[in-house]
Design a protein around this motif. Structure first.
Motif, PDB file in Angstrom:
ATOM      1  N   GLU A  80      21.520  16.488  53.971  1.00 19.88           N
ATOM      2  CA  GLU A  80      22.715  16.465  54.809  1.00 19.88           C
ATOM      3  C   GLU A  80      22.473  15.474  55.932  1.00 19.88           C
ATOM      4  O   GLU A  80      21.744  15.761  56.887  1.00 19.88           O
ATOM      5  N   THR A 188      29.852  23.662  58.765  1.00 19.15           N
ATOM      6  CA  THR A 188      31.072  23.119  58.172  1.00 19.15           C
ATOM      7  C   THR A 188      31.728  24.204  57.326  1.00 19.15           C
ATOM      8  O   THR A 188      31.122  25.238  57.040  1.00 19.15           O
ATOM      9  N   GLU A 190      32.320  24.197  54.185  1.00 10.89           N
ATOM     10  CA  GLU A 190      31.557  24.370  52.943  1.00 10.89           C
ATOM     11  C   GLU A 190      30.278  25.159  53.196  1.00 10.89           C
ATOM     12  O   GLU A 190      29.917  26.048  52.413  1.00 10.89           O
ATOM     13  N   GLU A 191      29.596  24.879  54.297  1.00  9.52           N
ATOM     14  CA  GLU A 191      28.357  25.591  54.615  1.00  9.52           C
ATOM     15  C   GLU A 191      28.631  27.046  54.933  1.00  9.52           C
ATOM     16  O   GLU A 191      27.861  27.934  54.546  1.00  9.52           O
ATOM     17  N   LYS A 375      31.904  17.708  66.998  1.00  8.84           N
ATOM     18  CA  LYS A 375      32.742  17.433  65.835  1.00  8.84           C
ATOM     19  C   LYS A 375      31.932  17.515  64.542  1.00  8.84           C
ATOM     20  O   LYS A 375      32.419  18.007  63.520  1.00  8.84           O
ATOM     21  N   ASN A 376      30.675  17.041  64.583  1.00 10.46           N
ATOM     22  CA  ASN A 376      29.811  17.013  63.401  1.00 10.46           C
ATOM     23  C   ASN A 376      29.054  18.318  63.188  1.00 10.46           C
ATOM     24  O   ASN A 376      28.194  18.399  62.311  1.00 10.46           O
ATOM     25  N   LYS A 377      29.334  19.346  64.023  1.00  7.85           N
ATOM     26  CA  LYS A 377      28.673  20.656  63.913  1.00  7.85           C
ATOM     27  C   LYS A 377      27.170  20.542  64.137  1.00  7.85           C
ATOM     28  O   LYS A 377      26.359  21.184  63.462  1.00  7.85           O
TER      29      LYS A 377
END
Length: 402
Positions: A80, A188, A190-191, A375-377
């Motif tokens: 990732e 995210t 998905e995560e 924003k990108n976690k």
């Protein structure tokens, strides 16, 4: 070391994936990087061995009575980029033979640049759990402020990450605010779905995440025999989250009001039990006085995040006087931009704090890099940007003495 195995399922509760997240040490042993992600997986005698690739390797597989006895294959680690995380997938047949689908936990040992992965028997799991219960008496820190928009959740996440990933402590992060839950700030979509257990997270067609069972159900079910792991989502190594379901404090029906009263009554008892499993519990408070008060009762210490305006600073001083300065661990200023007015407000705060033992680090500046990380976690400690060094130092000053 012991590590959790992440299991994923497809419809019908059929095992679909078995994953292990790698620490930096394991990544270095396997000599992995963004371009080179191949490694060797060998399975024999119900153990997995991971090694860096070499030119002499030959893939092989031996099967006896339908069971794999020996397997050597070249695999590719998942990566990732946004989080610089590496993960490996364990072949499902191997995972089942090691009973990882029943006890998703392994022992990881390093022997001469070879990573040995061994399953943990149920008896050992129980012994480990009992040992941890005897050793741990976790501290509870509450991040609280009586005004929204003061970087409360941001502060809670950075401190929890430092304690868990850098200080290597076992940390639980819980929220009292459904509008800003940590689950959505660290993972995210998905995560969140992949790391959930027993399909605890559902996502609709437009990407809205719903928690089926979280802190509310855990607290209200506390008189029954509960496995706390059913409610936990692992966000990072050593960092667990128990999400909070939505509408917990709506109070529009008699049942909701009764549930709320029971929640307030049982919450301290649940926190007392959770202390046994964690070194630190970080509670992200909600800026509503009546709701926040019963969280305040269980906390050992408080961290107050503020923005540099007169109303917020005076509110913080009033809060300290109400709680008592000896229970305040730190006051952190966030979203700072240098102006004459803001510096005047901070001077007022600084002159007052000098009379106490409260930790007061350098203000956290309002930076575009921080907005991008959110924003990108990602946390500030997952970035190598030189612009964040001062911000990292401020959080380290607060977290290192907790």
């Amino acid at each position: 070391m012991e590590k959790k195995i992440i299991l994923t399922y497809r419809k019908g509760n059929i095992l679909n994936g078995c994953r292990l997240n790698l620490t930096k040490e394991l990544v270095n042993i396997l000599d992995l990087n963004e371009e080179k992600r191949e490694f060797i997986l060998e399975y024999k005698d119900k153990n997995i061995f991971l090694m860096a690739t070499n030119n002499d390797i030959k893939e092989k597989k031996s099967v006896e009575n339908g069971e794999i006895k020996h397997l050597t294959i070249i695999m590719k680690a998942g990566y990732e980029k946004g989080k610089n995380n590496y993960k490996i997938s364990i072949p499902l047949q191997v995972a089942k033979m090691m009973q990882l689908d029943k006890i998703p936990m392994v022992k990881v040992k390093i022997e001469k640049n070879i990573i040995k992965i061994t399953g943990i028997e149920k008896k050992v799991v129980n012994e480990v759990k009992e040992e941890r219960i005897l050793k741990r008496e976790g501290k509870i820190y509450m991040i609280t402020v009586k005004k929204g928009g003061s970087a409360k959740t941001f502060t809670a996440i950075q401190i929890a990450y430092f304690l868990a990933v850098i200080k290597k402590s076992k940390v639980l992060l819980i929220s009292s605010d459904t509008s800003n839950d940590h689950l959505f700030n660290l993972l995210t979509v998905e995560e969140a779905q992949e790391l959930s257990k027993d399909n605890n997270v559902s996502i609709d067609a437009v990407g809205k995440i719903t928690i089926k069972k979280g802190l509310k159900q855990l607290v209200l079910s506390s008189e029954k025999k509960i496995d706390y792991k059913d409610y936990i989502i692992e966000a990072r190594e050593n960092l667990d989250i128990i999400p909070l379901e939505s509408d917990i404090f709506r109070l529009t029906t008699a049942k909701e009001f009764t549930d709320y009263q029971n929640y307030m009554l049982k919450f301290p008892k649940v926190m007392k039990q959770l202390r046994k499993f964690y070194d630190y519990i970080i509670i992200d408070g909600i800026p509503v006085s009546d709701i926040d008060n019963f969280y305040t009762e269980v906390a050992d210490k408080f961290i107050i995040p503020i923005v540099p305006d007169e109303a917020t600073i005076r509110g913080a001083i009033n809060l300290v006087q109400k709680i008592g300065a000896t229970r305040i661990h730190a006051i952190m200023v966030s979203k700072y931009r240098k102006t004459a007015a803001k510096d005047e407000y901070l001077q007022m705060l600084n002159s007052w704090i000098k009379k106490t033992s409260i930790i007061y680090p350098e203000p956290v500046k309002e930076l575009a890099q921080i907005e991008q990380l959110i924003k990108n976690k990602k946390t500030i400690f997952e970035s190598e940007s030189k612009y964040l060094l001062e911000t990292q130092k401020s959080f380290i000053k607060v977290a290192k003495d907790m």
